[in-house]
Design an enzyme around this catalytic site. Structure first.
Site, PDB file in Angstrom:
ATOM      1  CG  HIS A  42      -4.465  -0.001   5.737  1.00 18.20           C
ATOM      2  ND1 HIS A  42      -5.831   0.163   5.621  1.00 18.20           N
ATOM      3  CD2 HIS A  42      -4.195  -1.241   5.242  1.00 18.20           C
ATOM      4  CE1 HIS A  42      -6.345  -0.926   5.059  1.00 18.20           C
ATOM      5  NE2 HIS A  42      -5.379  -1.793   4.822  1.00 18.20           N
ATOM      6  CG  HIS A  76      -9.347  -3.363   2.651  1.00 18.34           C
ATOM      7  ND1 HIS A  76      -8.651  -3.713   1.515  1.00 18.34           N
ATOM      8  CD2 HIS A  76      -8.408  -3.303   3.634  1.00 18.34           C
ATOM      9  CE1 HIS A  76      -7.370  -3.880   1.805  1.00 18.34           C
ATOM     10  NE2 HIS A  76      -7.201  -3.626   3.088  1.00 18.34           N
ATOM     11  CG  HIS A 131      -7.427  -5.250   7.704  1.00 18.93           C
ATOM     12  ND1 HIS A 131      -6.717  -6.348   7.272  1.00 18.93           N
ATOM     13  CD2 HIS A 131      -7.159  -4.253   6.810  1.00 18.93           C
ATOM     14  CE1 HIS A 131      -6.051  -6.042   6.163  1.00 18.93           C
ATOM     15  NE2 HIS A 131      -6.283  -4.778   5.870  1.00 18.93           N
ATOM     16  CD  GLU A 145      -2.920  -1.277   0.166  1.00 20.72           C
ATOM     17  OE1 GLU A 145      -2.922  -0.392  -0.726  1.00 20.72           O
ATOM     18  OE2 GLU A 145      -3.680  -2.248   0.157  1.00 20.72           O
ATOM     19  CD  GLU A 200     -13.995  11.893  25.686  1.00 22.43           C
ATOM     20  OE1 GLU A 200     -12.939  11.375  25.326  1.00 22.43           O
ATOM     21  OE2 GLU A 200     -14.098  12.668  26.644  1.00 22.43           O
TER      22      GLU A 200
HETATM   23  O1  2HA Z   1      -0.634  -5.136   3.852  1.00 17.00           O
HETATM   24  O2  2HA Z   1      -3.564  -4.567   4.638  1.00 17.00           O
HETATM   25  O3  2HA Z   1      -4.304  -3.562   2.328  1.00 17.00           O
HETATM   26  C1  2HA Z   1      -1.802  -5.844   3.797  1.00 17.00           C
HETATM   27  C2  2HA Z   1      -2.954  -4.932   3.666  1.00 17.00           C
HETATM   28  C3  2HA Z   1      -3.294  -4.475   2.319  1.00 17.00           C
HETATM   29 ZN    ZN Z   2      -5.491  -3.788   4.239  1.00 14.95          ZN
END
Ligand code: 2HA
Ligand code: ZN
Length: 271
Positions: A139, A210, A141, A116, A169
Site C-alpha cells: 500500500h 488516499h 500514496h 493497515e 503496456e
Molecule cells: O501506514 O498509509 O493507510 C500509514 C498509511 C495508512
Molecule cells: Zn495509507
C-alpha cells in the site's frame, strides 16, 4: 542459524521501501507492505519456537493460521527502514485463527505491525484464493493516482479504461483492470473487508483520496504494477485538461491483449 540481515527477503524489503520512498509514494509514515514468507525461508534464519511477544490483531483470518509475514511497522517511516530494519520491520506468525500475531523478530522498540494489518491480511486471504502464488500486499500514496480520484469518475470500468488508454503496456500489465473504493476510514476492518473483496478480482485497488493497494507474487512485480498504474495516472493528469486529439482505441487495446496473450476483463472493451 544464518544472519537474517543478509536474507534475500530482508535485502529486497529494504530496497523496495527505500525505492518507494524515493518515488515519493510514502511520505512520513505513509504506506505499508506485507510479504508472506515460506516456512523453510524463516526457519533458516530464526528459532521459530522463540516468540518475543503475542500481539492481538482484532480480526479473524483462519486461512492464515501458522503463516509467517514480514511486515512494516505502524508509525514507521519507509525512509528509515534501511538504517534500522529491526525497528521498522517485524516478522510475525499468525495464531488463534488470525486473532494473534506472534512476534518472532523486529519491532525492537516495542512497536507493532502496520495499522493497515487487517486490510493486508484479508487481502492475502483473497489473493491466495485467486492465485496461490501471491506473496505480497503493498500500500502507498502515489500522487497522480490520488489526484485522479478527485477529477475522474470512480466507476471502475471507466477508471480502468482511462488508465489503459494512457500507455500501451497498461492493458498487458493489468488486464483484469483496477478496482476502486470510495473514500472510507482507513485502518479499520471495514476497509479491510472491502479491499479484500476487490482483491478477489484485481491485483490493484484504488482507495479514493488516499492511495492504492497492489498485490503480486514478489516485491518487484508488485512495485512494477503500482509503478505502471501511477505512470498512466501521471499521463492522465498531464492531458486531462487539454483537447484530446488521439487515443488508444478499443480495437488497439484488443489486438495488444491478443498479441501478448492476456485476458482482458470481460465487458471492459466496447468491441
Ligand atoms: O501506514 O498509509 O493507510 C500509514 C498509511 C495508512
Ligand atoms: Zn495509507
Amino acid at each position: 542459524m544464518k544472519d537474517i540481515l543478509n536474507a534475500p527477503f530482508m535485502v529486497e524489503m529494504i530496497r523496495t521501501t527505500t525505492n518507494m520512498y524515493a518515488h515519493g509514494w510514502d511520505e512520513r509514515n505513509g504506506g505499508n507492505i506485507s510479504l508472506l514468507l515460506d516456512d523453510a525461508e524463516v526457519e533458516d534464519y530464526l528459532d521459530t519456537s522463540a516468540v518475543l511477544r503475542r500481539i492481538p490483531t482484532g480480526f479473524k483470518a483462519p486461512e492464515l493460521e501458522g503463516k509467517y509475514f514480514f511486515v512494516t511497522g505502524t508509525g514507521k517511516y519507509f525512509k528509515n527502514v534501511q538504517y534500522a530494519p529491526d525497528v521498522n520491520l517485524g516478522i510475525v506468525r499468525i495464531a488463534d485463527e488470525g486473532g494473534t500475531a506472534e512476534l518472532l523478530w523486529g519491532f525492537a522498540d516495542g512497536g507493532k505491525f502496520t495499522s493497515e494489518f487487517p486490510a493486508h491480511m484479508m487481502s492475502h486471504v483473497a489473493r491466495l484464493k485467486a492465485d496461490p502464488k501471491n506473496r505480497v500486499v503493498m500500500h502507498c500514496h502515489p500522487a497522480n493516482l490520488l489526484a485522479m480520484t478527485y477529477v475522474h469518475t470512480l466507476d471502475e470500468r471507466e477508471f480502468t479504461r482511462t488508465l489503459w488508454q494512457m500507455c500501451t503496456e497498461c492493458v498487458v500489465v493489468f488486464p483484469e483492470g483496477v478496482s476502486v473504493l470510495p473514500w472510507m476510514l482507513c485502518g479499520t476492518n471495514e476497509i479491510g473487508e472491502a479491499t479484500a473483496e476487490k482483491m478477489l478480482v484485481s491485483r490493484l485497488t484504488v482507495w479514493s483520496q488516499h492511495g492504492i493497494y497492489g498485490a503480486g507474487k514478489d516485491l518487484d512485480e508488485t512495485f512494477g504494477l503500482i509503478e505502471t498504474a501511477e505512470k498512466a495516472a501521471e499521463i492522465y493528469m498531464k492531458i486531462a485538461h487539454l483537447p484530446r486529439l488521439n487515443t488508444i482505441t478499443d480495437e488497439q487495446l484488443h489486438i495488444t491483449a491478443e498479441y501478448f496473450g492476456v485476458r482482458v476483463r470481460e465487458g471492459y472493451l466496447n468491441i
